[in-house]
Design a protein around this motif. Structure first.
Motif, PDB file in Angstrom:
ATOM      1  N   ARG A 112      -7.576  -1.147   3.987  1.00  0.00           N
ATOM      2  CA  ARG A 112      -7.882  -1.930   2.781  1.00  0.00           C
ATOM      3  C   ARG A 112      -7.318  -1.272   1.534  1.00  0.00           C
ATOM      4  NH1 ARG A 112     -12.945  -0.182   0.324  1.00  0.00           N
ATOM      5  NH2 ARG A 112     -13.739   1.561   1.515  1.00  0.00           N
ATOM      6  N   TRP A 113      -7.226   0.061   1.513  1.00  0.00           N
ATOM      7  CA  TRP A 113      -6.651   0.766   0.358  1.00  0.00           C
ATOM      8  C   TRP A 113      -5.142   0.860   0.457  1.00  0.00           C
ATOM      9  CZ3 TRP A 113      -8.877   1.546  -4.081  1.00  0.00           C
ATOM     10  CH2 TRP A 113     -10.266   1.523  -4.142  1.00  0.00           C
ATOM     11  N   LEU A 115      -2.918  -1.364   1.464  1.00  0.00           N
ATOM     12  CA  LEU A 115      -2.277  -2.547   0.888  1.00  0.00           C
ATOM     13  C   LEU A 115      -2.330  -2.499  -0.638  1.00  0.00           C
ATOM     14  CD1 LEU A 115      -0.955  -5.335   1.160  1.00  0.00           C
ATOM     15  CD2 LEU A 115      -3.265  -6.292   1.222  1.00  0.00           C
ATOM     16  N   ARG A 116      -3.468  -2.136  -1.192  1.00  0.00           N
ATOM     17  CA  ARG A 116      -3.616  -2.070  -2.655  1.00  0.00           C
ATOM     18  C   ARG A 116      -2.662  -1.045  -3.260  1.00  0.00           C
ATOM     19  NH1 ARG A 116     -10.187  -1.985  -2.699  1.00  0.00           N
ATOM     20  NH2 ARG A 116     -10.473  -4.151  -2.082  1.00  0.00           N
ATOM     21  N   VAL A 117      -2.562   0.112  -2.637  1.00  0.00           N
ATOM     22  CA  VAL A 117      -1.685   1.165  -3.166  1.00  0.00           C
ATOM     23  C   VAL A 117      -0.221   0.761  -3.037  1.00  0.00           C
ATOM     24  CG1 VAL A 117      -0.937   3.549  -2.833  1.00  0.00           C
ATOM     25  CG2 VAL A 117      -3.369   3.003  -2.843  1.00  0.00           C
ATOM     26  N   VAL A 119       0.988  -2.307  -3.042  1.00  0.00           N
ATOM     27  CA  VAL A 119       1.236  -3.322  -4.076  1.00  0.00           C
ATOM     28  C   VAL A 119       1.342  -2.660  -5.446  1.00  0.00           C
ATOM     29  CG1 VAL A 119       0.219  -5.298  -5.287  1.00  0.00           C
ATOM     30  CG2 VAL A 119       0.228  -5.248  -2.790  1.00  0.00           C
ATOM     31  N   LEU A 120       0.465  -1.704  -5.727  1.00  0.00           N
ATOM     32  CA  LEU A 120       0.519  -0.987  -7.000  1.00  0.00           C
ATOM     33  C   LEU A 120       1.845  -0.249  -7.168  1.00  0.00           C
ATOM     34  CD1 LEU A 120      -0.831   0.061  -9.612  1.00  0.00           C
ATOM     35  CD2 LEU A 120      -1.726   1.962  -8.241  1.00  0.00           C
ATOM     36  N   LEU A 181       1.647  -9.156   0.546  1.00  0.00           N
ATOM     37  CA  LEU A 181       0.513 -10.071   0.472  1.00  0.00           C
ATOM     38  C   LEU A 181       0.516 -11.074   1.630  1.00  0.00           C
ATOM     39  CD1 LEU A 181       0.346 -10.695  -3.372  1.00  0.00           C
ATOM     40  CD2 LEU A 181      -1.067  -9.157  -1.986  1.00  0.00           C
TER      41      LEU A 181
END
Length: 191
Positions: A112-113, A115-117, A119-120, A181
């Motif tokens: 879960r982290w 993907l966020r990282v 994308v960031l 995404l």
């Protein structure tokens, strides 16, 4: 391992430290195809640019040592071509993920982290590309009225390479974000 059966980790020179999860399908949407074509065009232009650099430097060397008359335009042309080859190379490197990165740290994160990282990271790279476009355009406009005495072209052309590189970096960063995404991978253009 049995004969005839291969293991991908055994075939690669360096096996990854951790499993990055299941393989994602390749991204194949109109925007991905557009970016892939632009990336291939950039690669071709960079190759021709490198050839131009070699020919320009050769003309300078031959002019100097054979004819004792160095052409004045050769060095300026070689420098101009270096700017554009670098611009195209930076953009293709962003799309094909060919730049240095600390992926080992990202792979250690929970899914879960991760993907966020990721994308960031691509958003920050895209922001950098936007800054290149903005700054490059300011300098292009500022220097367009000045002529390069060796080439007779506007000096602003030097800075236009920043605009081109920045625009491509933004496009390719958006492509990576969309693919992440959607749970897809961007396939390098040279495949």
């Amino acid at each position: 391992m049995t004969a005839g059966v291969t293991d991908s980790a055994a075939l690669s020179p360096v096996a990854p430290a951790t499993d990055a999860g299941p393989a994602r399908p390749p991204a194949d949407h109109p925007y991905n195809r557009l970016c892939a074509r632009l990336s291939k065009v950039c690669l071709v232009l960079a190759v021709f640019g490198l050839g131009g650099i070699i020919l320009s430097v050769q003309a300078q060397v031959v002019g100097r040592y054979v004819f004792n008359d160095t052409p004045t335009w050769t060095e300026a042309l070689a420098l101009q071509l270096v700017l554009y080859v670098t611009a195209f190379g930076v953009a293709v490197g962003v799309r094909d993920a060919g730049h240095i990165g600390l992926e080992s740290l990202v792979t250690l994160l929970p899914d879960r982290w991760r993907l966020r990282v990721e994308v960031l990271i691509h958003a920050l790279v895209g922001l950098f590309g936007g800054i290149l476009v903005h700054s490059g355009w300011l300098w292009t406009r500022l220097k367009w009225g000045e002529l390069d005495p060796m080439l007779g072209m506007p000096v602003g052309i030097d800075y236009l390479s920043l605009v081109i590189a920045g625009a491509l970096v933004v496009m390719f960063s958006i492509e990576h974000i969309l693919a992440l995404l959607r749970g897809e991978d961007v396939i390098p253009a040279w495949h």
